[in-house]
Enzyme design. Structure first.
Site, PDB file in Angstrom:
ATOM      1  N   HIS A 210       0.954  -1.299   0.099  1.00 43.74           N
ATOM      2  CA  HIS A 210       0.039  -0.026  -0.034  1.00 43.74           C
ATOM      3  C   HIS A 210       0.766   1.380  -0.092  1.00 43.74           C
ATOM      4  CE1 HIS A 210       0.978  -0.180   4.273  1.00 43.74           C
ATOM      5  NE2 HIS A 210       0.731   1.045   4.429  1.00 43.74           N
TER       6      HIS A 210
HETATM    7  C1  UD1 Z   1      -1.706   5.666   5.833  1.00 45.74           C
HETATM    8  C2  UD1 Z   1      -0.439   6.447   6.301  1.00 45.74           C
HETATM    9  C3  UD1 Z   1       0.609   5.080   6.261  1.00 45.74           C
HETATM   10  C4  UD1 Z   1       0.118   3.831   6.866  1.00 45.74           C
HETATM   11  C5  UD1 Z   1      -1.342   3.400   6.195  1.00 45.74           C
HETATM   12  C6  UD1 Z   1      -1.727   2.342   6.821  1.00 45.74           C
HETATM   13  C7  UD1 Z   1       0.172   8.569   6.209  1.00 45.74           C
HETATM   14  C8  UD1 Z   1       0.942   9.443   5.221  1.00 45.74           C
HETATM   15  N1  UD1 Z   1       0.110   7.235   5.551  1.00 45.74           N
HETATM   16  O1  UD1 Z   1      -1.604   5.576   4.169  1.00 45.74           O
HETATM   17  O2  UD1 Z   1       1.962   5.645   6.921  1.00 45.74           O
HETATM   18  O3  UD1 Z   1       0.964   2.617   6.599  1.00 45.74           O
HETATM   19  O4  UD1 Z   1      -2.129   4.628   6.344  1.00 45.74           O
HETATM   20  O5  UD1 Z   1      -2.687   1.488   6.156  1.00 45.74           O
HETATM   21  O6  UD1 Z   1      -0.690   8.983   6.830  1.00 45.74           O
HETATM   22  N2  UD1 Z   1      -8.840   5.337   1.323  1.00 45.74           N
HETATM   23  C9  UD1 Z   1      -9.962   4.726   1.084  1.00 45.74           C
HETATM   24  N3  UD1 Z   1     -10.603   4.223   2.219  1.00 45.74           N
HETATM   25  C10 UD1 Z   1     -10.061   3.905   3.538  1.00 45.74           C
HETATM   26  C11 UD1 Z   1      -8.946   4.497   3.639  1.00 45.74           C
HETATM   27  C12 UD1 Z   1      -8.190   5.175   2.633  1.00 45.74           C
HETATM   28  O7  UD1 Z   1     -10.644   4.756   0.221  1.00 45.74           O
HETATM   29  O8  UD1 Z   1     -10.683   3.564   4.156  1.00 45.74           O
HETATM   30  C13 UD1 Z   1      -8.352   6.091   0.229  1.00 45.74           C
HETATM   31  C14 UD1 Z   1      -8.228   7.625   0.855  1.00 45.74           C
HETATM   32  O9  UD1 Z   1      -9.179   8.331   0.325  1.00 45.74           O
HETATM   33  C15 UD1 Z   1      -6.986   8.048  -0.165  1.00 45.74           C
HETATM   34  C16 UD1 Z   1      -6.178   6.815  -0.257  1.00 45.74           C
HETATM   35  O10 UD1 Z   1      -7.033   5.492   0.109  1.00 45.74           O
HETATM   36  O11 UD1 Z   1      -7.403   8.352  -1.214  1.00 45.74           O
HETATM   37  C17 UD1 Z   1      -4.779   6.540   0.652  1.00 45.74           C
HETATM   38  O12 UD1 Z   1      -5.235   6.922   2.155  1.00 45.74           O
HETATM   39  P1  UD1 Z   1      -4.499   7.796   3.143  1.00 45.74           P
HETATM   40  O13 UD1 Z   1      -5.110   7.854   4.440  1.00 45.74           O
HETATM   41  O14 UD1 Z   1      -4.038   8.964   2.554  1.00 45.74           O
HETATM   42  O15 UD1 Z   1      -2.872   7.022   2.932  1.00 45.74           O
HETATM   43  P2  UD1 Z   1      -2.801   5.326   3.353  1.00 45.74           P
HETATM   44  O16 UD1 Z   1      -1.779   5.048   2.108  1.00 45.74           O
HETATM   45  O17 UD1 Z   1      -3.992   4.654   3.807  1.00 45.74           O
HETATM   46  N1  UDP Z   2      -3.882  -5.918   8.491  1.00 42.19           N
HETATM   47  C1  UDP Z   2      -5.452  -6.149   8.487  1.00 42.19           C
HETATM   48  N2  UDP Z   2      -6.046  -6.603   7.348  1.00 42.19           N
HETATM   49  C2  UDP Z   2      -5.489  -6.569   6.379  1.00 42.19           C
HETATM   50  C3  UDP Z   2      -4.283  -6.351   6.107  1.00 42.19           C
HETATM   51  C4  UDP Z   2      -3.583  -5.872   7.106  1.00 42.19           C
HETATM   52  O1  UDP Z   2      -5.686  -6.266   9.736  1.00 42.19           O
HETATM   53  O2  UDP Z   2      -6.122  -6.688   5.206  1.00 42.19           O
HETATM   54  C5  UDP Z   2      -3.103  -5.483   9.573  1.00 42.19           C
HETATM   55  C6  UDP Z   2      -2.011  -6.239   9.567  1.00 42.19           C
HETATM   56  O3  UDP Z   2      -1.833  -7.476  10.091  1.00 42.19           O
HETATM   57  C7  UDP Z   2      -1.168  -5.323  10.603  1.00 42.19           C
HETATM   58  C8  UDP Z   2      -1.641  -3.866  10.383  1.00 42.19           C
HETATM   59  O4  UDP Z   2      -3.065  -4.186   9.400  1.00 42.19           O
HETATM   60  O5  UDP Z   2      -1.536  -5.527  11.863  1.00 42.19           O
HETATM   61  C9  UDP Z   2      -0.735  -3.357   9.356  1.00 42.19           C
HETATM   62  O6  UDP Z   2      -1.494  -1.909   8.794  1.00 42.19           O
HETATM   63  P1  UDP Z   2      -1.094  -1.460   7.581  1.00 42.19           P
HETATM   64  O7  UDP Z   2      -0.105  -2.265   6.311  1.00 42.19           O
HETATM   65  O8  UDP Z   2      -2.250  -0.917   6.774  1.00 42.19           O
HETATM   66  O9  UDP Z   2      -0.077  -0.186   7.984  1.00 42.19           O
HETATM   67  P2  UDP Z   2       1.470  -0.161   8.249  1.00 42.19           P
HETATM   68  O10 UDP Z   2       1.712  -0.880   9.350  1.00 42.19           O
HETATM   69  O11 UDP Z   2       2.317  -0.001   6.869  1.00 42.19           O
HETATM   70  O12 UDP Z   2       1.737   1.427   8.918  1.00 42.19           O
END
Ligand code: UD1
Ligand code: UDP
Length: 360
Positions: A210
């Site tokens: 992601h």
């Molecule tokens: C964010 C965090 C990242 C973390 C990740 C965990 C920042 C800069 N990044 O990244 O550190 O590892 O969360 O998963 O804060 N979106 C949806 N539905 C959702 C969530 C997000 O459609 O439930 C879409 C948002 O609208 C956006 C995109 O996904 O367009 C990215 O979401 P965003 O929260 O900006 O960053 P993540 O990649 O989730």
């Molecule tokens: N995870 C989850 N469902 C999924 C994928 C990941 O519950 O479909 C959990 C995973 O086991 C871990 C956490 O989400 O505990 C990691 O989150 P993510 O990868 O979104 O963020 P990051 O750790 O990179 O910030």
């Protein structure tokens, strides 16, 4: 008198960390905690599902702020969190990790002179193009209490002149993993291609991807998918909403036969997948650590190391999103030293609560 804590969460990994700490704060009976959800993650399976499964207290407020550029998201959160802090007047703000929700909370509280406790302090990638690195550094430098998951992170804080406010507590993700592994359950996977229900294959790689660095570029994403398609076992890949549309579009075109592209699963299901996977392939900060906790070998698809503690005995190896490189890393044999556990003793949440009580 009870200590009043306001906790800011917004993203999936923060719900998991907050779950174990919130439960411990409740057990103590001397803290009053209010959770404020920024809304950064908002799909049911990225947010509410975690509150339900992990019995996390209902947020006192959900700010509904998500999407947009980094500046736009952070700025909107900053304004809204300032209002929450002024309204709730907490004794302390509790923050986790390195998301935009973390940074916004840190900046709002610091300017209002509300003491900040930062959990997962001191993690460093040394890559200033990594958006989370900026969030971590800024948050650590304005926080009053810095709680590190590993001794190496504690040393990073000391090298930045922050030793006096820093403590090693262990990783609350490790606490959560130990606690919830007992409740882990096999998921029913929901295809993102046609909505059908799919059973987990008997043997599989568990894949997630992601990060901005991997998903903003179609070529990298496509190269990763091509690499997965050529593996010896199916890849179970719950797709993050950030890249769902584009992954689904590639799948329509290429008709992958070896990749199960599914909706995100719940935490109990994710823990099950980690514990049953042949290996894990990911760019997730949390998932690579969970593979390490489980003793399951991991290939970390990114250009830089995020948790150097895991990069021992081939237990976690960096790879490019490239078939040959991934195959090479999957083939390397891992060596596990059972005495090596840099993420604490599974009681980080208790230590966090002890230190908060002592310091505030
Ligand atoms: C964010 C965090 C990242 C973390 C990740 C965990 C920042 C800069 N990044 O990244 O550190 O590892 O969360 O998963 O804060 N979106 C949806 N539905 C959702 C969530 C997000 O459609 O439930 C879409 C948002 O609208 C956006 C995109 O996904 O367009 C990215 O979401 P965003 O929260 O900006 O960053 P993540 O990649 O989730
Ligand atoms: N995870 C989850 N469902 C999924 C994928 C990941 O519950 O479909 C959990 C995973 O086991 C871990 C956490 O989400 O505990 C990691 O989150 P993510 O990868 O979104 O963020 P990051 O750790 O990179 O910030």
């Amino acid at each position: 008198m009870a200590h009043r804590i306001m906790t800011v969460v917004g993203a999936r990994p923060q719900f998991i960390k907050a779950a174990v700490v919130s439960h411990e704060l409740q057990r103590r009976g001397t803290f009053v905690e209010e959770l404020v959800h920024t809304g950064q993650h908002y799909d049911h399976n990225m947010s509410q599902a975690f509150f339900d499964e992990l019995d996390i207290p209902e947020p006192a407020a959900n700010l509904g702020i998500a999407g947009g550029s980094h500046a736009e998201m952070t700025a909107r959160m900053l304004v809204a969190l300032e209002e929450e802090l002024l309204r709730r007047e907490p004794d302390m703000l509790l923050l986790y990790g390195d998301t935009n929700s973390t940074l916004a909370g840190a900046l709002a509280a610091a300017k209002l002179h509300v003491p900040i406790c930062h959990v997962e302090a001191g993690a460093r990638t040394r890559s200033m193009t990594n958006p989370e690195e900026i969030n971590r550094i800024c948050t650590d430098h304005v926080a009053s209490l810095l709680l590190a998951c590993t001794e190496a992170n504690l040393a990073n804080l000391a090298s930045e002149g922050l030793a006096e406010r820093s403590y090693f507590v262990g990783d609350p993700m490790y606490d959560a993993f130990l606690e919830y592994s007992k409740l882990a359950r096999e998921p029913q996977l929901e295809s993102i291609v046609d909505g059908s229900t799919i059973d987990v294959p008997p043997a599989f790689y568990y894949v997630t991807c992601h990060r901005e660095e991997n998903t903003d570029d179609d070529a990298v994403l496509e190269s990763l998918l091509a690499a997965l398609e050529g593996l010896d076992l199916p890849a179970v890949y719950p797709v993050h909403p950030r890249n769902r549309m584009r992954v689904a579009a590639f799948a329509q075109e290429r008709e992958y036969a070896n990749i199960v592209l599914c909706q995100p699963v719940g935490y109990l299901e994710s823990v099950w997948l980690v514990n049953h996977a042949e290996q894990v392939l990911t760019d997730s900060g949390g998932l690579q650590c969970e593979a390490f906790y489980a003793g399951v070998q991991c290939v970390f698809v990114l250009d830089f190391v995020v948790w150097p503690e895991t990069m021992v005995g081939n237990r976690n190896q960096l790879a490019k999103a490239d078939h040959e490189d991934i195959l090479k890393k999957l083939a390397a044999e891992q060596v596990i030293d059972p005495g090596y556990q840099p993420f604490g003793d599974g009681h980080a949440a208790e230590k966090i609560c002890d230190i908060i009580r002592e310091r505030f």
